[in-house]
Design a protein around this motif. Structure first.
Motif, PDB file in Angstrom:
ATOM      1  N   THR A  30      43.171  44.010  46.317  1.00  0.00           N
ATOM      2  CA  THR A  30      42.915  44.718  46.925  1.00  0.00           C
ATOM      3  C   THR A  30      41.535  43.795  48.239  1.00  0.00           C
ATOM      4  O   THR A  30      40.755  43.574  47.767  1.00  0.00           O
ATOM      5  N   ASP A  75      45.709  49.844  40.034  1.00  0.00           N
ATOM      6  CA  ASP A  75      45.721  49.247  40.208  1.00  0.00           C
ATOM      7  C   ASP A  75      44.797  48.315  40.054  1.00  0.00           C
ATOM      8  O   ASP A  75      44.434  47.386  40.341  1.00  0.00           O
ATOM      9  N   GLU A  76      43.414  49.136  40.088  1.00  0.00           N
ATOM     10  CA  GLU A  76      41.615  48.461  40.123  1.00  0.00           C
ATOM     11  C   GLU A  76      41.650  47.871  38.391  1.00  0.00           C
ATOM     12  O   GLU A  76      41.297  46.929  38.698  1.00  0.00           O
ATOM     13  N   LYS A 110      46.412  54.069  42.161  1.00  0.00           N
ATOM     14  CA  LYS A 110      44.900  53.155  42.295  1.00  0.00           C
ATOM     15  C   LYS A 110      43.761  52.381  41.140  1.00  0.00           C
ATOM     16  O   LYS A 110      43.575  51.475  41.199  1.00  0.00           O
ATOM     17  N   ARG A 111      43.767  54.034  40.176  1.00  0.00           N
ATOM     18  CA  ARG A 111      43.072  53.049  39.036  1.00  0.00           C
ATOM     19  C   ARG A 111      43.941  52.217  38.667  1.00  0.00           C
ATOM     20  O   ARG A 111      43.249  51.878  37.890  1.00  0.00           O
TER      21      ARG A 111
END
Length: 163
Positions: free
Chosen positions: A117, A109-110, A106-107
């Motif tokens: 997202t 992807d952020e 997630k990190r």
């Protein structure tokens, strides 16, 4: 005394002595027969003694085996309990590791500007619903290689480690 009376007294004494002799002989014969019967019973008892001793030895051996198997079963049960605790510890560690891994994805992807997202939270930030990446083209990576992943910017690694 009359001779006839003396003869009858002598005959009576002889008869009494004969009866006594017969009783003594019968008693001795009966005692001998009882002695032989007692010897026979003792011989049979002696034979049975070895059989009983073998049975007692077998019973004690079987009891010792039972105690040994019981101790082994208790040791196995303790080992099984310890392994269950170990398994639960490994499960907890794996769950924590899985959560940490999801957070890293997630990190990443952020941080990646090519991954968009949505505002709705997803259970897995790497799902295709949460991304609008170019799915068919090669995406350049920072290490100089290209990725043809059709599921977004990052492929989910396959966990091949065993617990």
């Amino acid at each position: 005394m009359d001779t006839m009376t003396i003869i009858w007294i002598i005959v009576a004494i002889v008869v009494v002595l004969a009866v006594i002799a017969l009783l003594v002989a019968a008693s001795r014969k009966r005692n001998e027969r009882r002695h032989q019967e007692a010897d026979s019973i003792r011989a049979k008892a002696q034979e049975q003694t070895s059989v009983v001793e073998k049975r007692e030895a077998l019973a004690e051996e079987t009891a010792a085996k039972a105690r040994k198997v019981q101790a082994e079963a208790e040791a196995k049960a303790a080992e099984a309990k310890r392994l269950q605790v170990d398994a639960q510890t490994h499960r907890n560690t794996a769950t924590t590791s899985r959560d940490d891994l999801k957070n890293e994805w997630k990190r990443a992807d952020e941080l990646d500007p090519q991954v968009k997202t949505t505002d709705t939270p997803s259970t897995d930030a790497r799902t295709t619903d949460a991304r609008t990446a170019d799915t068919g083209s090669a995406t350049p990576r920072t290490n100089g290689t290209t990725s043809t992943n059709t599921h977004g910017a990052h492929a989910k690694p396959t966990d091949t480690t065993s617990t």
